[in-house]
Design an enzyme around this catalytic site. Structure first.
Site, mmCIF file in Angstrom:
data_model
loop_
_atom_site.group_PDB
_atom_site.id
_atom_site.type_symbol
_atom_site.label_atom_id
_atom_site.label_comp_id
_atom_site.label_asym_id
_atom_site.label_seq_id
_atom_site.Cartn_x
_atom_site.Cartn_y
_atom_site.Cartn_z
ATOM 1 C CG ASN A 7 -1.701 1.259 1.398
ATOM 2 O OD1 ASN A 7 -1.809 2.047 0.467
ATOM 3 N ND2 ASN A 7 -2.262 1.477 2.588
ATOM 4 C CE LYS A 9 -0.114 3.628 4.713
ATOM 5 N NZ LYS A 9 -0.208 3.860 6.138
ATOM 6 C CG HIS A 86 -5.955 2.445 5.044
ATOM 7 N ND1 HIS A 86 -5.531 3.440 5.890
ATOM 8 C CD2 HIS A 86 -4.953 1.546 4.981
ATOM 9 C CE1 HIS A 86 -4.308 3.154 6.313
ATOM 10 N NE2 HIS A 86 -3.931 2.011 5.775
ATOM 11 C CD GLU A 88 -3.056 6.087 6.380
ATOM 12 O OE1 GLU A 88 -3.029 6.055 5.140
ATOM 13 O OE2 GLU A 88 -2.159 5.585 7.088
ATOM 14 C CD GLU A 152 -3.710 -1.971 7.505
ATOM 15 O OE1 GLU A 152 -2.598 -2.217 7.066
ATOM 16 O OE2 GLU A 152 -4.350 -0.949 7.202
ATOM 17 N N GLY A 158 2.316 2.759 10.872
ATOM 18 C CA GLY A 158 3.369 3.777 10.736
ATOM 19 C C GLY A 158 4.051 4.154 12.034
ATOM 20 C CB SER A 190 4.765 -1.179 12.322
ATOM 21 O OG SER A 190 4.388 0.158 12.561
HETATM 22 P P1 PGA Z 1 2.620 0.754 7.653
HETATM 23 O O1 PGA Z 1 1.176 0.968 7.007
HETATM 24 O O2 PGA Z 1 3.141 -0.568 7.122
HETATM 25 O O3 PGA Z 1 3.428 1.904 7.157
HETATM 26 O O4 PGA Z 1 2.438 0.739 9.131
HETATM 27 C C1 PGA Z 1 0.282 -0.098 6.832
HETATM 28 C C2 PGA Z 1 -1.011 0.378 6.274
HETATM 29 O O5 PGA Z 1 -1.447 1.486 6.626
HETATM 30 O O6 PGA Z 1 -1.647 -0.319 5.477
#
Ligand code: PGA
Length: 226
Positions: A7, A9, A86, A88, A152, A158, A190
């Site tokens: 992903n 983003k 997601h 976000e 998640e 992150g 992460s």
């Molecule tokens: P990350 O993000 O691996 O940077 O923690 C995962 C995600 O948001 O899908």
């Protein structure tokens, strides 16, 4: 066989696309690899040997929805799947469980595999079962033969903090128990080349959803070969 999803983003550019395609096309793995770049870069992945996904789609196929991406068009552009809900999008763009469910229906209607993201926030850790139950409530009894879920925990995205493998095992078992044991479940939050192997060993984990580490072709390549 595991499902490893990148992903990106709102990151990446044409240079990263070239480097990523060159590196990932060269690997041999039994795992299924999916890259979800920003929508504006999807067409640049024509030579990619693996699957392409979108990071979001709208719940209508076309119309006066300025700025939205049509699931029908994403399918035509070569996407095989789409990330839905997601955290976000839920936090920054007001996506509710209702909207997430409508997007899931729109993806299926257009033969895109939805990757539905769920997970508790930092202040909800104690009630994680309650939070997940609410997020998946609408999906109970819905057709899920072509749906993937991604657990998640928001506090893990992150941040470099990850749940223990026991906690991941338990959360995914809980989701599968509610939705049907055959529903594929990914873990995300992460994940990197150092922790991926132990997470992939968890019996309820069918794959990984990877943000930051998917922007580093060598590191992502390592994970896809685990
Ligand atoms: P990350 O993000 O691996 O940077 O923690 C995962 C995600 O948001 O899908």
């Amino acid at each position: 066989m595991k499902i490893i999803v990148a992903n990106w983003k709102m990151n990446g550019d044409l240079d990263l696309v070239s480097a990523f395609i060159e590196r990932i096309n060269a690997i041999e793995t039994k795992n299924t690899i999916v890259v979800c770049p920003p929508a504006a870069l999807i067409r640049e992945f024509n030579d990619f040997h693996h699957l392409i996904g979108a990071q979001n789609c709208f719940y209508e196929d076309k119309g006066a929805f300025t700025g939205e991406n049509s699931p029908k068009l994403l399918k035509k552009l070569g996407c095989g799947c789409v990330i839905i809900g997601h955290s976000e999008r839920r936090a920054l763009f007001g996506e509710t469980d209702e909207i997430v469910f409508k997007k899931h229906e729109a993806a299926l209607r257009n033969e895109l595999i939805p990757i539905v993201c769920i997970g508790e926030k930092a202040n909800e850790r104690v009630q994680w079962k309650h939070v997940l139950t609410k997020q998946i409530e609408k999906f109970i009894g819905a057709p899920l033969q072509n749906t993937i879920f991604a657990y998640e925990p928001v506090w893990s995205i992150g941040t470099g903090m990850i749940p223990t493998t026991e906690e991941i095992q338990e959360a995914l078992a809980f989701i599968k128990n509610k939705l049907g044991r055959n529903v594929p479940c990914l873990y995300g939050g992460s994940v990197n080349a150092s922790n991926a192997e132990s997470i992939l060993k968890v019996d309820t984990v069918d794959g990984l959803l990877i943000g930051g580490a998917s922007l580093k072709p060598d590191e992502f390549a390592k994970i896809t070969m685990m």
